[in-house]
Design a protein around this motif. Structure first.
Motif, PDB file in Angstrom:
ATOM      1  N   MET B 117     -37.375 -12.807   0.817  1.00  0.00           N
ATOM      2  CA  MET B 117     -37.318 -14.255   0.658  1.00  0.00           C
ATOM      3  C   MET B 117     -38.043 -14.685  -0.610  1.00  0.00           C
ATOM      4  O   MET B 117     -37.553 -15.530  -1.368  1.00  0.00           O
ATOM      5  CB  MET B 117     -37.931 -14.927   1.883  1.00  0.00           C
ATOM      6  CG  MET B 117     -37.643 -16.414   1.992  1.00  0.00           C
ATOM      7  SD  MET B 117     -38.458 -17.181   3.416  1.00  0.00           S
ATOM      8  CE  MET B 117     -37.576 -16.464   4.782  1.00  0.00           C
ATOM      9  N   LEU B 118     -39.207 -14.086  -0.859  1.00  0.00           N
ATOM     10  CA  LEU B 118     -39.981 -14.446  -2.043  1.00  0.00           C
ATOM     11  C   LEU B 118     -39.218 -14.106  -3.324  1.00  0.00           C
ATOM     12  O   LEU B 118     -39.242 -14.867  -4.300  1.00  0.00           O
ATOM     13  CB  LEU B 118     -41.333 -13.743  -2.027  1.00  0.00           C
ATOM     14  CG  LEU B 118     -42.356 -14.340  -1.040  1.00  0.00           C
ATOM     15  CD1 LEU B 118     -43.613 -13.490  -0.988  1.00  0.00           C
ATOM     16  CD2 LEU B 118     -42.680 -15.784  -1.413  1.00  0.00           C
ATOM     17  N   THR B 119     -38.540 -12.980  -3.304  1.00  0.00           N
ATOM     18  CA  THR B 119     -37.727 -12.598  -4.459  1.00  0.00           C
ATOM     19  C   THR B 119     -36.660 -13.651  -4.734  1.00  0.00           C
ATOM     20  O   THR B 119     -36.478 -14.114  -5.866  1.00  0.00           O
ATOM     21  CB  THR B 119     -37.041 -11.233  -4.198  1.00  0.00           C
ATOM     22  OG1 THR B 119     -38.041 -10.303  -3.803  1.00  0.00           O
ATOM     23  CG2 THR B 119     -36.315 -10.752  -5.443  1.00  0.00           C
ATOM     24  N   ARG B 120     -35.974 -14.035  -3.651  1.00  0.00           N
ATOM     25  CA  ARG B 120     -34.931 -15.045  -3.774  1.00  0.00           C
ATOM     26  C   ARG B 120     -35.496 -16.357  -4.314  1.00  0.00           C
ATOM     27  O   ARG B 120     -34.915 -17.000  -5.189  1.00  0.00           O
ATOM     28  CB  ARG B 120     -34.305 -15.262  -2.393  1.00  0.00           C
ATOM     29  CG  ARG B 120     -33.144 -16.247  -2.347  1.00  0.00           C
ATOM     30  CD  ARG B 120     -31.837 -15.561  -2.681  1.00  0.00           C
ATOM     31  NE  ARG B 120     -30.735 -16.516  -2.786  1.00  0.00           N
ATOM     32  CZ  ARG B 120     -30.464 -17.214  -3.885  1.00  0.00           C
ATOM     33  NH1 ARG B 120     -31.223 -17.065  -4.955  1.00  0.00           N
ATOM     34  NH2 ARG B 120     -29.433 -18.041  -3.917  1.00  0.00           N
ATOM     35  N   ALA B 123     -36.336 -16.238  -7.922  1.00  0.00           N
ATOM     36  CA  ALA B 123     -35.110 -16.319  -8.719  1.00  0.00           C
ATOM     37  C   ALA B 123     -34.701 -17.770  -8.907  1.00  0.00           C
ATOM     38  O   ALA B 123     -34.338 -18.199 -10.017  1.00  0.00           O
ATOM     39  CB  ALA B 123     -33.992 -15.532  -8.041  1.00  0.00           C
ATOM     40  N   PHE B 124     -34.778 -18.538  -7.827  1.00  0.00           N
ATOM     41  CA  PHE B 124     -34.492 -19.971  -7.916  1.00  0.00           C
ATOM     42  C   PHE B 124     -35.399 -20.637  -8.949  1.00  0.00           C
ATOM     43  O   PHE B 124     -34.944 -21.389  -9.816  1.00  0.00           O
ATOM     44  CB  PHE B 124     -34.721 -20.650  -6.556  1.00  0.00           C
ATOM     45  CG  PHE B 124     -33.496 -20.716  -5.677  1.00  0.00           C
ATOM     46  CD1 PHE B 124     -32.349 -21.383  -6.078  1.00  0.00           C
ATOM     47  CD2 PHE B 124     -33.506 -20.134  -4.419  1.00  0.00           C
ATOM     48  CE1 PHE B 124     -31.237 -21.466  -5.254  1.00  0.00           C
ATOM     49  CE2 PHE B 124     -32.392 -20.200  -3.588  1.00  0.00           C
ATOM     50  CZ  PHE B 124     -31.263 -20.867  -4.005  1.00  0.00           C
ATOM     51  N   LEU B 125     -36.700 -20.345  -8.856  1.00  0.00           N
ATOM     52  CA  LEU B 125     -37.659 -20.985  -9.756  1.00  0.00           C
ATOM     53  C   LEU B 125     -37.346 -20.680 -11.218  1.00  0.00           C
ATOM     54  O   LEU B 125     -37.352 -21.579 -12.066  1.00  0.00           O
ATOM     55  CB  LEU B 125     -39.085 -20.521  -9.426  1.00  0.00           C
ATOM     56  CG  LEU B 125     -39.627 -20.949  -8.054  1.00  0.00           C
ATOM     57  CD1 LEU B 125     -41.027 -20.413  -7.835  1.00  0.00           C
ATOM     58  CD2 LEU B 125     -39.601 -22.460  -7.912  1.00  0.00           C
ATOM     59  N   ASP B 126     -37.074 -19.392 -11.486  1.00  0.00           N
ATOM     60  CA  ASP B 126     -36.769 -19.004 -12.865  1.00  0.00           C
ATOM     61  C   ASP B 126     -35.533 -19.744 -13.370  1.00  0.00           C
ATOM     62  O   ASP B 126     -35.509 -20.265 -14.489  1.00  0.00           O
ATOM     63  CB  ASP B 126     -36.551 -17.487 -12.940  1.00  0.00           C
ATOM     64  CG  ASP B 126     -37.853 -16.732 -12.653  1.00  0.00           C
ATOM     65  OD1 ASP B 126     -38.925 -17.378 -12.713  1.00  0.00           O
ATOM     66  OD2 ASP B 126     -37.791 -15.528 -12.362  1.00  0.00           O
TER      67      ASP B 126
END
Lengths: 232, 232
Positions: B117-120, B123-126
Motif C-alpha cells: 500500500m505504501l508503495t502505491r 507512486a501517487f505522491l510522485d
DNA sequence: CCATTGTTTATTGCCTACAATAGCAATCGA
DNA sequence: TCGATTGCTATTGTAGGCAATAAACAATGG
C-alpha cells in the motif's frame, strides 16, 4: 402486522398542502419499520400496503424508492421491496462511521460550550445516574437518547444531525441485536462524564476522542453479543 | 442542455434484467447533474425528461424521489423538482462531516497499512508532484481524485465509502465554487505526504488527525473564495 | 422416485388518462 | 393607471389497467 386503519384523510388538506401523499406514506412506513412492525427481511406488498393507506400504488412506490435510497429497504426487480436486514459486518462498519461523526460533534461542541450547556448536560448525567442506580432499564433508554440528541443538535450542523440519526436508524435493523446496552448502564454513564469533562476543558482533540471512544465502546459491547455468528 | 437521444433500448435486455428503468434513469440524471448539464436551481420537467428518456413519467418520478433522498434534488409540491443548490453555509457543514469520515479512513488505514500500500501511495505522491511542477491543473484533478478514492476504498468499509462519495457529490452542487484547489497544488501534496507519513507510522490518532486536517484545510481554501458572500 | 418441463397465479413494472394546482395574462372596477 | 379578480394553460399528483415476470405447483418422462 400493523393494525389500525390510518386511511389517509383526503379531507385533512392541511397536511397534504405542504407534504405530498408520498411523503406521508414514507414517514408512516419508516415508522412501521423502526418500531419493528415491519421486520427485517419482510416483504412490502404494494397492493396490500396501498389499500391499507387508501391510495394507489404510485405514491407508495415513490415512498419505497425514497426509503431504498435511505437504506431502510432494498428492492429486487420483479420480486419486490424488502425491509433491509443489516448484517453484523455492516453494523460494525456503521458503528465506526457513527463514531467518527459523533467525534466531530464533540470537536465542534468544544468550541461552542458555555455554562448553560454544561448545566444542562450535568442535569442529564445526574438523571441517568439516578436511573442507573434504580436499574430501571426502560427509563434509561429514552433519556440516553435525549442526551445524545441534545449533544448532536447543539453542534448547529444540520448535515451532521441528519447523518447521525440516519445511522442510528439503520442500526435498528441490525440482526442479532440483543439489548446491547443491557449491562453497562453505569459504565456508559461514566463515559458520558468523560465526554462532558472533555467538553468543559475546551480541548477540541480531547473532546473528539472522548466522543469517538464512547461509540467505539458500544460497538465493542455490540460485538461481544455476536460471538456465535458466522457471517460476520 | 443535454443533447444525445439515449432512448432506453428496450432490446438491451441485459441491462434491464438486473436494474429497473428507474435505476437507469436515476444514474443518467445523476450524471447530468454532476456534470453540470443540469444546473443547480434548474427545474426537472417531468414530461420533457420522460420523453427524452423514452419512458413514461412513472419511472422518472421514482428516480427523482431517490435523488431527493440522496440530497441531489429537492421537490416542492405542485411546483416540481429542482436541482439542489448547496448554500455556502451547508457546504461548510459538509466539509466538516467529510473531514470526520475521511479522518476515520486514516484511523482505519493505520491498522491496515502494509508495504504494498505504501508503495502505491508513494507512486501517487510522485505522480502528483510531477504534475504540480508542470502546473497542469487539468491533469492534477483526476489523479488527486483517484488518490483519495484509493485511500477510502482501501479501508474496506463500504458504508464509509458510500458516505464519502455522497458528500463529494453534494459539494459539486455548492454555489460559488470557484476552482477551489486552484492555487495550492504543491501545498495540497505536502499535506498528502503528511498523511502517508502518518499512516507509515502506524499511529491511529496521528493518522486520523492528518486526514481530518487535510479536508479542513481544503474547507478553509473554499471559505477564502467566499469573502463577499452574504448568506453564509 | 427424481428431474425436467409446462401451467397457473400472485405481483411487480410500466403506461395512459384524469384531477388538481400554481403561475400568468387578460379583464374589470376604482 | 393601478390593483384585484378571474379565467387559461402548463405541469404535477394520483388513479387504475395491461403486460411481463417469477415462484409454486402439476404433469410428464426417464
Amino acid at each position: 402486522m400493523y393494525h389500525q386503519e390510518p386511511k389517509v384523510q383526503q379531507n385533512d388538506l392541511t397536511v397534504l398542502r405542504t407534504s405530498s401523499l408520498t411523503g406521508v406514506i414514507e414517514r408512516e412506513l419508516e415508522h412501521l419499520i423502526l418500531t419493528g412492525e415491519l421486520k427485517p427481511g419482510e416483504r412490502l406488498n404494494e397492493i396490500q400496503l396501498s389499500t391499507h393507506f387508501g391510495t394507489s400504488r404510485g405514491p407508495l412506490r415513490e415512498a419505497t424508492r425514497s426509503l431504498q435510497a435511505k437504506g431502510l429497504v432494498e428492492s429486487i426487480r420483479n420480486r419486490g421491496v424488502f425491509v433491509r436486514s443489516v448484517s453484523p459486518k455492516e453494523a460494525l462498519e456503521i458503528y465506526d462511521v457513527r463514531a467518527a461523526i459523533f467525534g466531530l460533534a464533540g470537536r465542534l461542541l468544544a468550541d461552542l460550550v458555555n455554562d448553560q450547556m454544561l448545566t444542562r448536560l450535568n442535569a442529564f448525567l445526574d438523571q441517568m445516574d439516578e436511573i442507573a442506580a434504580s436499574k430501571n432499564f426502560d427509563d434509561y433508554y429514552p433519556v440516553n437518547l435525549a442526551f445524545h440528541d441534545y449533544l448532536v443538535t447543539s453542534t448547529g450542523n444540520g448535515t451532521l444531525v441528519r447523518e447521525y440519526k440516519g445511522f442510528v436508524n439503520k442500526l435498528h435493523l441490525a440482526r442479532a441485536r440483543g439489548l446491547v446496552q443491557a449491562g453497562g448502564l453505569s459504565v456508559s454513564n461514566r463515559e458520558h462524564r468523560e465526554m462532558v469533562d472533555a467538553l468543559a476543558s475546551g480541548n477540541r482533540e480531547r473532546a473528539q476522542e472522548a466522543f469517538f471512544r464512547h461509540v467505539e465502546r458500544s460497538k465493542i459491547r455490540f460485538r461481544s453479543t455476536l460471538d456465535g455468528e458466522t457471517d460476520v
